[in-house]
Design an enzyme around this catalytic site. Structure first.
Site, PDB file in Angstrom:
ATOM      1  N   HIS A  59       0.838  -1.193   0.000  1.00  0.00           N
ATOM      2  CA  HIS A  59       0.000   0.000   0.000  1.00  0.00           C
ATOM      3  C   HIS A  59       0.878   1.250   0.000  1.00  0.00           C
ATOM      4  O   HIS A  59       1.918   1.293   0.670  1.00  0.00           O
ATOM      5  CB  HIS A  59      -0.930   0.006   1.212  1.00  0.00           C
ATOM      6  CG  HIS A  59      -2.106   0.918   1.025  1.00  0.00           C
ATOM      7  ND1 HIS A  59      -2.010   2.284   1.118  1.00  0.00           N
ATOM      8  CD2 HIS A  59      -3.396   0.657   0.726  1.00  0.00           C
ATOM      9  CE1 HIS A  59      -3.192   2.834   0.893  1.00  0.00           C
ATOM     10  NE2 HIS A  59      -4.050   1.860   0.662  1.00  0.00           N
ATOM     11  N   PHE A 248      -7.961  -9.943  14.885  1.00  0.00           N
ATOM     12  CA  PHE A 248      -8.135  -8.655  15.539  1.00  0.00           C
ATOM     13  C   PHE A 248      -9.608  -8.250  15.462  1.00  0.00           C
ATOM     14  O   PHE A 248     -10.085  -7.797  14.415  1.00  0.00           O
ATOM     15  CB  PHE A 248      -7.235  -7.620  14.876  1.00  0.00           C
ATOM     16  CG  PHE A 248      -5.888  -8.184  14.526  1.00  0.00           C
ATOM     17  CD1 PHE A 248      -5.053  -8.683  15.516  1.00  0.00           C
ATOM     18  CD2 PHE A 248      -5.470  -8.269  13.208  1.00  0.00           C
ATOM     19  CE1 PHE A 248      -3.824  -9.245  15.201  1.00  0.00           C
ATOM     20  CE2 PHE A 248      -4.240  -8.818  12.881  1.00  0.00           C
ATOM     21  CZ  PHE A 248      -3.418  -9.311  13.878  1.00  0.00           C
ATOM     22  N   ASP A 250     -12.732  -6.525  15.259  1.00  0.00           N
ATOM     23  CA  ASP A 250     -13.241  -5.186  15.014  1.00  0.00           C
ATOM     24  C   ASP A 250     -14.687  -5.276  14.534  1.00  0.00           C
ATOM     25  O   ASP A 250     -15.455  -6.093  15.018  1.00  0.00           O
ATOM     26  CB  ASP A 250     -12.347  -4.454  14.007  1.00  0.00           C
ATOM     27  CG  ASP A 250     -12.324  -5.138  12.634  1.00  0.00           C
ATOM     28  OD1 ASP A 250     -12.954  -6.209  12.464  1.00  0.00           O
ATOM     29  OD2 ASP A 250     -11.693  -4.586  11.717  1.00  0.00           O
ATOM     30  N   ASP A 327      -6.804 -12.810   9.030  1.00  0.00           N
ATOM     31  CA  ASP A 327      -7.438 -11.533   9.356  1.00  0.00           C
ATOM     32  C   ASP A 327      -7.107 -10.472   8.314  1.00  0.00           C
ATOM     33  O   ASP A 327      -7.991  -9.766   7.815  1.00  0.00           O
ATOM     34  CB  ASP A 327      -6.971 -11.071  10.736  1.00  0.00           C
ATOM     35  CG  ASP A 327      -7.608  -9.750  11.153  1.00  0.00           C
ATOM     36  OD1 ASP A 327      -7.188  -8.697  10.626  1.00  0.00           O
ATOM     37  OD2 ASP A 327      -8.522  -9.746  11.991  1.00  0.00           O
TER      38      ASP A 327
END
Length: 354
Positions: A59, A248, A250, A327
């Protein structure tokens, strides 16, 4: 039900918490058939794309060089990596940070804001500096593109408090550098999670559920995972026990898990979430789930357990993978296919934990 993998300390507490939550949930479940199908599909997709830690640095906003400067950047970003869901349905009115001609929202808006501040000469990754920054200075760092038409970054006051508190801890205990904290862990991901949770209150993602204390440690674990991914598991990012880190928990990955059939909501919970999503689409305030609400804990805890079960199925099929990569892949998938998953509601919780 399968037992958790043999880890210790923080990772074991998270996995045993997730298993306990799953076993005592009333409105969220992890269907075994869905888990098995999700494992096959995710494994096939990850193999076909060659998904690996290398994706992390692809990215344009993440550090391209794995060094101490990258470690400090990761710490600041993950200290502030919470609550980005918008309250406005119109994308043009959502919190937005533009950089190099691209407009970023959600988590990427935070990365863009940090990078913009660095270009403007703000020492935003220097703990000695951000420990003493004023609310006005940090508000400028996190400014949206057009404050007249766009909503501000959510929970600004909490971000100011969290960042200053984190900077003060680093200055007082670690010479002002998160890299020093990483070095103290001797290549143990679990030891690093333990130190982070011990020393930084905003990372202490712990709750009461069904008469027991449970821990989810979303931001503490993703902090370690990001260091590992940035260094591609080598050098300062080499952790011998990295496979003990869980997913994780979320609000995006649970949506993807529902899409893959590995997570299922009861009719009454689904109705609540759909009501909240409908409110946002109308331009009204969402129906919030308070942090620590049983439904919120069920969604997050079962998400951790679902990914663990997916991981176990993939391992049984002879493919090496950990929960971090699953994830990362599912989060990327959820962002890339957001329009296709619009019918699957997310929960709305304002929290420093995710």
């Amino acid at each position: 039900m399968p037992v958790v993998q043999q880890c210790s300390d923080a990772a074991e507490r998270v996995l045993t918490s997730a298993q306990f939550i799953s076993e005592h949930s009333s409105d969220v479940s992890v269907p075994e058939d869905g888990v098995r199908q999700a494992a096959r599909e995710i494994m096939a997709r990850m193999k076909s794309t060659g998904y690996s830690t290398a994706e992390w640095k692809k990215h344009t906003l993440t550090p391209s060089v794995a060094d101490d400067a990258a470690i400090e950047w990761i710490f600041v970003v993950d200290a502030l990596n919470f609550s980005f869901w918008p309250t406005r349905a119109d994308r043009a009115e959502q919190y937005t940070v533009s950089l190099d001609g691209a407009a970023y929202r959600g988590y990427w808006s935070l990365c863009a804001a940090i990078n913009r501040a660095q270009r403007e000469g703000v020492a935003i990754t220097d703990a000695h500096h951000y420990a003493a920054m004023t609310a006005e200075q940090l508000a400028h760092v996190f400014r949206t593109d057009d404050p007249d038409t766009q909503e501000p970054i959510p929970m600004l006051d909490e971000r100011v408090r969290v960042l200053r508190e984190a900077g003060q801890v680093l200055v007082e205990k670690y010479g002002g550098r998160f890299a020093n904290m990483v070095a103290q862990c001797d290549g143990s991901a679990q030891r690093l999670v333990e130190l982070v949770v011990r020393d930084f209150p905003s990372f202490r993602d712990e709750h009461e559920f069904a008469g027991r204390s449970v821990c989810l440690y979303k931001r503490a674990q993703i902090l370690v995972a990001d260091v590992w991914a940035c260094f591609e598991g080598r050098g300062k990012g080499r952790f011998a026990d990295i496979d003990c880190i869980t997913m994780f928990a979320d609000y995006r990955v649970p949506q993807a898990l529902c899409h893959f059939g590995a997570l299922e909501y009861s009719p009454r919970l689904r109705a609540h979430l759909e009501q909240s999503e409908a409110a946002v689409r109308r331009g009204d305030a969402p129906v919030l789930l308070p942090s620590g609400h049983p439904w919120e804990v069920e969604i997050r805890g079962n998400s951790i357990w679902a990914v663990e079960r997916i991981r176990q199925h993939i391992l049984a099929a002879g493919t090496s993978v950990n929960a971090i990569l699953i994830d990362f892949y599912m989060w990327d998938y959820a962002k890339e296919h957001a329009d296709h998953m619009r019918a699957i509601p997310i929960h709305h919780t304002r929290s420093v934990y995710y």
